[in-house]
Design a protein around this motif. Structure first.
Motif: not given
Ligand code: ADP
Ligand code: MG
Length: 305
Positions: A215, A218-219, A257, A261
């Motif tokens: 994650t 991914t962020d 994502y 976001d």
């Protein structure tokens, strides 16, 4: 203070406090409007330092708890072999009997913050830097300790080793898996009605993302899109796949994502603005500066899809 011995922190504190009360950066050289910190280059006419102002602590106990946790966090990162930009912590009296903490770091040389570096870098140099960040995230992040691997959080040292600059959110959990960070610190700048939800649900979920290497990366990849550094997304994903196999994000995960976001950041921004309006109507100061519209979500120049 060794590193920061040369700076007049009281003067900086007064200038920052005045800007916050005025509700605009005035003569400050703002380097970043964060979730937790306001980052200014100091002195404004020839910055040598990055000063990161935390939201005011309501009492000495809270301040000291933060100071202790930050110290432990820097120790934990060092123990994992993660390079961190030299960082010192100092606190000064704030409005209404509060305490205001500052993290002080040397200012990165021009072009050495990793986002600035990637804007200009040829492919092999950028790839090497991203591979180093991927390796650092995979080595530094687990159930107990986390860091925010986003690209604007790294300074590229002269030796080519990325140094973490973003340490103001010491992400540590206790043996029972509970977050040790005082979630009140984030929550205080949001409207009262959402604070409980933020502390109980949102903060733990956001922090959990950073404790998970997949994650986390991914962020970081989605953040490259936010920075209009799209050409580096496939490079980051390739390096993550090479280093982590199963733990590497996919392009689809990054797209999804990024969409979520973007929504989340828009909501954050609106909530904080609403709280600022509310406090001003009651004649109270809002304790931080908010980014001008567009600074949090720069306009997309579409490249990667
Ligand atoms: N030491 C530094 N030198 C130059 N710029 C910095 C430095 N530290 C932070 N910045 C700038 O300020 C931004 C926000 O700082 P960061 O520590 O990441 O705080 P936040 O928690 O608000 O993200 C960084 O992305 C970078 O652009
Ligand atoms: Mg940051």
């Amino acid at each position: 203070m060794a590193v920061a011995a040369g700076i007049d922190l009281e003067h900086a504190h007064a200038a920052i406090q005045a800007a916050i009360e005025a509700g605009e950066p005035s003569a400050l050289r703002v380097l970043g409007y964060g979730e937790m910190t306001l980052v200014v280059g100091w002195p404004a006419d020839a910055p040598a330092w990055a000063l990161k102002r935390l939201p005011p602590f309501a009492g000495e106990a809270r301040l000291e708890a933060y100071r202790g946790l930050l110290g432990e966090y820097l120790g934990a990162l060092a123990a994992r072999g993660i390079a961190v930009a030299p960082t010192e912590f100092a606190a000064l009296p704030g409005p209404g009997g509060t305490h205001v903490g500052y993290l002080v770091q040397p200012l990165a040389p021009p072009g050495r913050m990793l986002d600035a570096f990637l804007r200009e870098a040829p492919e092999p140099a950028g790839r090497a830097a991203l591979a180093a960040v991927v390796a650092t995230v995979m080595q530094g992040v687990d159930e107990r300790v986390a860091l925010d691997g986003q690209i604007p959080n790294w300074l590229l040292g002269a030796d080519g080793v990325p140094q973490l600059v973003d340490v103001s959110t010491p992400m540590m959990r206790d043996a029972a898996g509970r977050d040790r960070l005082d979630a009140e610190l984030f929550a205080a700048v949001y409207p009262w009605v959402v604070r409980g939800v933020l502390k109980r649900w949102v903060a733990p979920a956001v922090l959990a993302g950073y404790h998970d290497p997949r994650t986390n990366l991914t962020d970081a990849a989605a953040n490259l899109l936010r920075q209009n550094l799209d050409r580096w997304v496939p490079v980051l994903l390739e390096e993550a796949a090479a280093a982590g196999g199963e733990r590497a994000p996919t392009a689809d995960e990054v797209r999804r994502y990024h969409r979520n976001d973007t929504l989340l950041w828009g909501t954050n921004e609106r909530l904080r603005r609403a709280e600022r309006r509310w406090r001003r109507r009651r004649g109270e100061a809002y304790p931080m500066l908010l980014a001008p519209p567009g600074a949090i979500r720069p306009k997309r120049v579409r490249e990667w899809r």
